[in-house]
Motif scaffolding. Sequence first.
Motif, PDB file in Angstrom:
ATOM      1  N   LYS A  21       0.831  -1.211   0.000  1.00 28.52           N
ATOM      2  CA  LYS A  21       0.000   0.000   0.000  1.00 28.52           C
ATOM      3  C   LYS A  21       0.865   1.262   0.000  1.00 28.52           C
ATOM      4  CE  LYS A  21      -4.372  -1.393   2.145  1.00 28.52           C
ATOM      5  NZ  LYS A  21      -5.264  -1.188   3.319  1.00 28.52           N
ATOM      6  N   ASN A  22       1.865   1.280   0.857  1.00 32.02           N
ATOM      7  CA  ASN A  22       2.728   2.462   0.934  1.00 32.02           C
ATOM      8  C   ASN A  22       3.505   2.670  -0.364  1.00 32.02           C
ATOM      9  OD1 ASN A  22       1.897   3.045   3.530  1.00 32.02           O
ATOM     10  ND2 ASN A  22       3.555   1.893   4.498  1.00 32.02           N
ATOM     11  N   PHE A  23       3.958   1.559  -0.951  1.00 33.12           N
ATOM     12  CA  PHE A  23       4.641   1.650  -2.241  1.00 33.12           C
ATOM     13  C   PHE A  23       3.719   2.248  -3.302  1.00 33.12           C
ATOM     14  CE2 PHE A  23       4.823  -0.582  -6.372  1.00 33.12           C
ATOM     15  CZ  PHE A  23       5.955   0.041  -6.892  1.00 33.12           C
ATOM     16  N   ALA A  24       2.496   1.726  -3.364  1.00 30.54           N
ATOM     17  CA  ALA A  24       1.559   2.169  -4.401  1.00 30.54           C
ATOM     18  C   ALA A  24       1.251   3.657  -4.276  1.00 30.54           C
ATOM     19  CB  ALA A  24       0.273   1.348  -4.326  1.00 30.54           C
ATOM     20  N   LYS A  25       1.137   4.142  -3.054  1.00 33.43           N
ATOM     21  CA  LYS A  25       0.849   5.570  -2.869  1.00 33.43           C
ATOM     22  C   LYS A  25       1.976   6.435  -3.435  1.00 33.43           C
ATOM     23  CE  LYS A  25      -1.996   4.748   1.216  1.00 33.43           C
ATOM     24  NZ  LYS A  25      -2.056   4.786   2.700  1.00 33.43           N
ATOM     25  N   SER A  26       3.210   5.963  -3.281  1.00 32.82           N
ATOM     26  CA  SER A  26       4.343   6.715  -3.838  1.00 32.82           C
ATOM     27  C   SER A  26       4.459   6.526  -5.347  1.00 32.82           C
ATOM     28  CB  SER A  26       5.651   6.264  -3.169  1.00 32.82           C
ATOM     29  OG  SER A  26       5.658   6.579  -1.798  1.00 32.82           O
ATOM     30  N   TYR A  27       4.245   5.299  -5.807  1.00 28.44           N
ATOM     31  CA  TYR A  27       4.474   4.963  -7.214  1.00 28.44           C
ATOM     32  C   TYR A  27       3.471   5.655  -8.138  1.00 28.44           C
ATOM     33  CZ  TYR A  27       5.673   1.959 -11.204  1.00 28.44           C
ATOM     34  OH  TYR A  27       6.091   1.484 -12.428  1.00 28.44           O
ATOM     35  N   TYR A  28       2.209   5.754  -7.686  1.00 24.33           N
ATOM     36  CA  TYR A  28       1.155   6.276  -8.560  1.00 24.33           C
ATOM     37  C   TYR A  28       0.816   7.737  -8.274  1.00 24.33           C
ATOM     38  CZ  TYR A  28       0.638   1.334  -9.625  1.00 24.33           C
ATOM     39  OH  TYR A  28       0.885   0.034 -10.008  1.00 24.33           O
ATOM     40  N   THR A  29       1.647   8.405  -7.491  1.00 25.30           N
ATOM     41  CA  THR A  29       1.467   9.837  -7.248  1.00 25.30           C
ATOM     42  C   THR A  29       2.583  10.594  -7.962  1.00 25.30           C
ATOM     43  OG1 THR A  29       0.443   9.473  -5.078  1.00 25.30           O
ATOM     44  CG2 THR A  29       1.404  11.643  -5.483  1.00 25.30           C
ATOM     45  N   TRP A  30       2.202  11.579  -8.779  1.00 23.15           N
ATOM     46  CA  TRP A  30       3.230  12.356  -9.471  1.00 23.15           C
ATOM     47  C   TRP A  30       2.674  13.683  -9.975  1.00 23.15           C
ATOM     48  CZ3 TRP A  30       1.235   7.972 -12.178  1.00 23.15           C
ATOM     49  CH2 TRP A  30       0.485   8.273 -13.317  1.00 23.15           C
ATOM     50  N   ASN A  31       3.587  14.586 -10.254  1.00 24.67           N
ATOM     51  CA  ASN A  31       3.319  15.687 -11.178  1.00 24.67           C
ATOM     52  C   ASN A  31       4.587  15.884 -11.996  1.00 24.67           C
ATOM     53  OD1 ASN A  31       5.024  17.883 -10.072  1.00 24.67           O
ATOM     54  ND2 ASN A  31       3.583  17.823  -8.333  1.00 24.67           N
ATOM     55  N   ILE A  82      -6.551  11.642 -12.052  1.00 22.94           N
ATOM     56  CA  ILE A  82      -5.597  12.101 -13.059  1.00 22.94           C
ATOM     57  C   ILE A  82      -6.040  13.477 -13.557  1.00 22.94           C
ATOM     58  CG2 ILE A  82      -4.525  11.621 -15.286  1.00 22.94           C
ATOM     59  CD1 ILE A  82      -3.762   9.621 -13.127  1.00 22.94           C
ATOM     60  N   LYS A  83      -5.148  14.436 -13.406  1.00 23.51           N
ATOM     61  CA  LYS A  83      -5.466  15.798 -13.842  1.00 23.51           C
ATOM     62  C   LYS A  83      -4.640  16.150 -15.068  1.00 23.51           C
ATOM     63  CE  LYS A  83      -5.987  20.547 -12.209  1.00 23.51           C
ATOM     64  NZ  LYS A  83      -5.846  21.484 -11.071  1.00 23.51           N
ATOM     65  N   GLU A  84      -5.325  16.628 -16.104  1.00 26.42           N
ATOM     66  CA  GLU A  84      -4.662  17.090 -17.322  1.00 26.42           C
ATOM     67  C   GLU A  84      -5.281  18.428 -17.702  1.00 26.42           C
ATOM     68  OE1 GLU A  84      -3.523  15.628 -21.865  1.00 26.42           O
ATOM     69  OE2 GLU A  84      -4.675  14.315 -20.534  1.00 26.42           O
ATOM     70  N   THR A 103       9.193  15.079 -17.273  1.00 27.15           N
ATOM     71  CA  THR A 103       8.721  16.467 -17.171  1.00 27.15           C
ATOM     72  C   THR A 103       7.832  16.865 -18.341  1.00 27.15           C
ATOM     73  OG1 THR A 103      10.753  17.229 -18.256  1.00 27.15           O
ATOM     74  CG2 THR A 103      10.723  17.231 -15.834  1.00 27.15           C
ATOM     75  N   ASP A 104       7.863  16.074 -19.434  1.00 26.52           N
ATOM     76  CA  ASP A 104       7.071  16.460 -20.608  1.00 26.52           C
ATOM     77  C   ASP A 104       5.695  15.794 -20.652  1.00 26.52           C
ATOM     78  OD1 ASP A 104       8.062  13.932 -21.046  1.00 26.52           O
ATOM     79  OD2 ASP A 104       8.525  14.252 -23.165  1.00 26.52           O
ATOM     80  N   ILE A 105       5.350  14.987 -19.639  1.00 25.83           N
ATOM     81  CA  ILE A 105       4.005  14.406 -19.669  1.00 25.83           C
ATOM     82  C   ILE A 105       3.014  15.448 -19.155  1.00 25.83           C
ATOM     83  CG2 ILE A 105       4.914  12.076 -19.325  1.00 25.83           C
ATOM     84  CD1 ILE A 105       3.771  12.140 -16.508  1.00 25.83           C
ATOM     85  N   PRO A 106       1.792  15.456 -19.696  1.00 23.91           N
ATOM     86  CA  PRO A 106       0.854  16.541 -19.387  1.00 23.91           C
ATOM     87  C   PRO A 106      -0.025  16.282 -18.161  1.00 23.91           C
ATOM     88  CG  PRO A 106      -0.052  15.183 -21.126  1.00 23.91           C
ATOM     89  CD  PRO A 106       1.291  14.583 -20.781  1.00 23.91           C
ATOM     90  N   THR A 107       0.232  15.201 -17.429  1.00 24.32           N
ATOM     91  CA  THR A 107      -0.682  14.832 -16.348  1.00 24.32           C
ATOM     92  C   THR A 107      -0.008  14.898 -14.982  1.00 24.32           C
ATOM     93  OG1 THR A 107      -0.099  12.485 -16.530  1.00 24.32           O
ATOM     94  CG2 THR A 107      -1.980  13.264 -17.842  1.00 24.32           C
ATOM     95  N   SER A 108      -0.868  14.984 -13.966  1.00 23.00           N
ATOM     96  CA  SER A 108      -0.451  14.759 -12.584  1.00 23.00           C
ATOM     97  C   SER A 108      -1.419  13.739 -11.990  1.00 23.00           C
ATOM     98  CB  SER A 108      -0.471  16.054 -11.774  1.00 23.00           C
ATOM     99  OG  SER A 108      -1.783  16.581 -11.706  1.00 23.00           O
ATOM    100  N   SER A 109      -0.978  13.056 -10.938  1.00 24.21           N
ATOM    101  CA  SER A 109      -1.800  11.988 -10.373  1.00 24.21           C
ATOM    102  C   SER A 109      -1.810  12.067  -8.854  1.00 24.21           C
ATOM    103  CB  SER A 109      -1.273  10.614 -10.804  1.00 24.21           C
ATOM    104  OG  SER A 109      -1.928   9.580 -10.084  1.00 24.21           O
ATOM    105  N   THR A 110      -2.991  11.837  -8.298  1.00 25.78           N
ATOM    106  CA  THR A 110      -3.162  11.722  -6.849  1.00 25.78           C
ATOM    107  C   THR A 110      -3.832  10.387  -6.558  1.00 25.78           C
ATOM    108  OG1 THR A 110      -3.460  14.113  -6.655  1.00 25.78           O
ATOM    109  CG2 THR A 110      -4.175  12.768  -4.790  1.00 25.78           C
ATOM    110  N   VAL A 111      -3.297   9.646  -5.611  1.00 26.34           N
ATOM    111  CA  VAL A 111      -3.894   8.364  -5.227  1.00 26.34           C
ATOM    112  C   VAL A 111      -4.979   8.614  -4.187  1.00 26.34           C
ATOM    113  CG1 VAL A 111      -3.474   6.135  -4.108  1.00 26.34           C
ATOM    114  CG2 VAL A 111      -1.810   7.056  -5.736  1.00 26.34           C
TER     115      VAL A 111
END
Length: 272
Positions: free
Chosen positions: A49-59, A124-126, A90-98
Motif C-alpha cells: 500500500k505504501n509503495f503504491a501511494k508513492s508509485y502512482y502519485t506524481w506531477n 488524473i489531472k490534465e 517532465t514532458d508528460i501533461p498529467t499529474s496523479s493523486t492516489v
Amino acid sequence: MIALWAVLIASVSFGVYKNFTAIDMHTVHETETIQLRLHDTSGIENFVKNFAKSYYTWNNSKEAIEARTQAISGYLTKELQDLNVDTIRTDIPTSSTVTDVLVWSIEQSGTDTFSATYEVDQQIKEGEQTTSVKATYTVKVHVDADGNMVIVQNPTLAPAIEKSDYEPKTPEADNSVDADTINDATAFLETFFKLYPTATEKELAYYVSGNVLEPIDRDCLYSELVNPIFTKDGDNVKVKVAVKFIDNQTKATQVSQYELVLHKDSNWKIVG
C-alpha cells in the motif's frame, strides 16, 4: 558373536531412526515456517500500500519527479529502479493523486516470495480536466529472514476484481410449521429484537441459550421483521429473517440478517 551382531543391528537401526526422525522434524519445521509466513501477511499488505501511494502519485515538475524516484527506491530492487527511470517525465501533461489502494490478495509464490494483487484509484489531472482512473496490478515481494521486504517484480497489469454473479438459493416456506406456531414464534422474535440492541448478557440469557447471540450494546430502535421464513427441524423451528433497526446515532435504517434455531418448552428460546 551373536551378541555382537545384535548390538551392531541395534546401533544401525537407531541411527536410521534418528535420521528419519530428524528429517521428519525438519519437514514439520519447514512446513510450520511456511504456514506462519503465509498467515502473517499484514506487513506485506502495508508495504504494498505504501509503495503504491508513492508509485502512482506524481506531477511533472523536476522536483516532484526526483522526490517520487527517491521514494520508490525504498521499495524496489536496483534492477527495478533502473527499469522505472523515465516512466514519469517532465514532458508528460498529467499529474496523479492516489485516492485509495485496496489489496485484494496475497499469495505465497515461493519460500520467501509473495504475490500481491491490488487496486489503485487515482485522480488524473490534465489541464483543467480531472478523471478518475481505477486499475489492478500485481507485484512480487521478497521477504528475508529478518522480515525486511523488497519488490522484485514491477507492477504488472492484472484483471480487475469483478462482482460475482452468484445468487444464493432463496429458502421457501415448506408448510412444515403450522400457522399457530408461526404466529407464536413471530411474537417471540418481535419481543426479543425490541430488547436485543441494548440487552445485557444477563437479560439475553432469558431468550438465548449459551453464546448463540452476544450482546451488541447499540443505540438502535427495532422497526420490523422482514419476510421471516420458518421451517421444521425435529423438535426445533428454524427461521431465516431480516430485521430492520433505526440507528439513533445515524438515523439510518440498518437491516440485519439472522438464521436462528428456536425451541419451545414452556417458553421460546434461541438455541442455535
